[in-house]
Design an enzyme around this catalytic site. Structure first.
Site, short mmCIF file in Angstrom:
data_model
loop_
_atom_site.label_atom_id
_atom_site.label_comp_id
_atom_site.label_asym_id
_atom_site.label_seq_id
_atom_site.Cartn_x
_atom_site.Cartn_y
_atom_site.Cartn_z
CD GLN A 1 -1.28 -0.51 3.64
OE1 GLN A 1 -1.68 0.38 4.38
NE2 GLN A 1 -1.69 -1.78 3.73
CG HIS B 1 4.02 0.91 3.89
ND1 HIS B 1 3.60 2.09 3.31
CD2 HIS B 1 3.07 0.61 4.81
CE1 HIS B 1 2.46 2.49 3.86
NE2 HIS B 1 2.11 1.59 4.78
NE ARG C 1 -6.49 -2.47 0.68
CZ ARG C 1 -7.47 -1.61 0.97
NH1 ARG C 1 -8.05 -0.92 0.01
NH2 ARG C 1 -7.85 -1.44 2.23
CD GLU D 1 1.08 3.63 8.06
OE1 GLU D 1 -0.13 3.84 8.21
OE2 GLU D 1 1.54 2.66 7.45
CG HIS E 1 -0.81 5.48 3.58
ND1 HIS E 1 -1.90 4.66 3.45
CD2 HIS E 1 0.02 4.86 4.45
CE1 HIS E 1 -1.73 3.59 4.20
NE2 HIS E 1 -0.57 3.68 4.82
#
Length: 409
Positions: A104, A270, A289, A141, A106
């Site tokens: 995925q 990642h 994805r 994140e 982001h």
């Protein structure tokens, strides 16, 4: 309701378990002191995300955290946080990764805003399986390992990727693509291959590595181990080989020890592979994805937001302060995660500069102005802005607590 320095804003907090298929069955229930149910417990969410807000316990009745914050946002979050983010800007999680997650990426904040508005205008329901943007936020994140942890993180440096393409016989024809046209062309090529071509190209690889995997002859630092595991655990692999297998070979495989952290910024491809971790991210559920999943894959959108550059993996170790708090520093403006470790009889004292969520991973502890809240193993608390509190280690075992907050703004 009076908050801030004139009143108390500290509550016991109950998060929400997410039952994704890749999760383990025992770790999160055991942490929370609950029985295993036979249903996977993949993530434990603590925060105010609209899809699964936590619940806070109050004498006058329980309330979801999102509604609590909306009742007095400046007092609960702090004026600076509210003016900058207009919400609790982070989502705090515990993850138990039994099976590999999807590859995925982001989006950035600006691209998330545009994508969310575009899909809203197109009338795509928020819960549609083919929707890319669940909200208008970015999703940087950070993860801190709670066990030995494996993950994929960014493209291999050029020399290493060249070596992989040259040493894996089934990828021989991909080597010239990379050498002539670089990361983008290589990834675009494999992501746009017709499924029949993917099957044909990967079948010889699968036939070679799966027997080695089943005979325990592959090391976890070898991409062949994870590629073979992906095939063995994929019920559709007899008819359709997952193109995410290419990414396993193209990306860095990181091994992280307990207490070490990894930061994933927007655009870095990642995937988590195995282990348990604490994860703190911007308050978003936006995921683009790239494979290892039966879920929706939008290749043009994925290519648009992926950073096609070499990544030299960096393991982050915390900066320990004089107050028993170890802080994991990252460039994210939305959040900061730290670890508080107390020996029997020790006390941590602090005044919050933003809204905080704390969860205990180990030991017995009490929290609050006078120890009125439990921070023993599996218990969580929410602490609003400008609250002076203490944490006491009340048992015979070392207490380990992870804390989510917002950097000073």
């Amino acid at each position: 309701m009076t908050m801030g320095s004139t009143g108390s804003c500290m509550y016991q907090l109950n998060g929400k378990i997410q039952h994704y298929a890749w999760g383990g069955f025992e770790y999160i229930p055991a942490l929370l002191g609950q029985p295993a149910t036979g249903e996977p417990a993949a993530e434990y969410w603590m925060g105010a995300h609209r899809s699964a807000p936590s619940v806070i316990e109050r004498p006058q009745g329980n309330m979801d955290l999102k509604s609590l914050i909306e009742s007095a946002p400046e007092n609960i979050l702090g004026k600076a946080t509210w003016e900058k983010f207009a919400e609790l800007p982070y989502l705090f999680k515990i993850l138990d990764v039994k099976e590999m997650l999807s590859i995925q990426v982001h989006p950035t904040k600006s691209e998330a805003e545009k994508g969310f508005a575009r899909e809203n205008e197109a009338g795509i329901p928020l819960d549609a399986p083919y929707r890319n943007y669940k909200d208008a936020n970015h999703k940087p994140e950070i993860m801190v390992a709670l066990s030995p942890f494996y993950l994929l993180h960014g493209f291999l440096p050029e020399a290493k990727l060249k070596s992989v393409l040259q040493s894996v016989p089934e990828f021989a024809d991909l080597s010239p693509v990379f050498e002539k046209e670089g990361y983008y062309a290589l990834y675009k090529h494999v992501m746009e291959l017709p499924q029949d071509s993917v099957n044909k190209k990967l079948q010889a690889l699968v036939d070679r590595i799966v027997p080695l995997y089943k005979d325990n002859k592959l090391d976890k630092k070898d991409p062949a181990f994870w590629a073979a595991r992906a095939v063995v655990n994929d019920p559709q692999s007899k008819d359709r080989l997952d193109r995410g297998i290419f990414s396993i070979y193209f990306f860095n495989i990181m091994f992280v020890q307990p207490g070490q952290a990894v930061f994933q910024d927007a655009g870095i491809p990642h995937a988590y592979l195995e282990g348990q971790n604490v994860e703190l991210m911007a308050n978003s559920d936006n995921v683009l994805r790239g494979g290892l999943t039966p879920k929706h894959i939008d290749v043009p959108e994925l290519l648009k937001h992926t950073r096609f550059e070499p990544v030299h993996p960096e393991v982050l170790n915390p900066v320990v302060t004089a107050t028993k708090e170890a802080i994991y520093e990252s460039p994210a403006p939305d959040f900061v995660v730290s670890r508080i470790e107390l020996q029997p009889g020790e006390t941590y004292k602090h005044t919050s500069t933003a809204a905080e969520i704390l969860i205990s991973i180990q030991g017995q502890a009490s929290a609050g102005k006078a120890g009125e809240l439990s921070l023993s193993k599996g218990h969580s608390v929410f602490i609003g802005f400008d609250q002076s509190y203490k944490i006491d280690c009340t048992g015979a075992e070392t207490v380990i607590i992870y804390k989510a907050s917002v950097p000073l703004v």
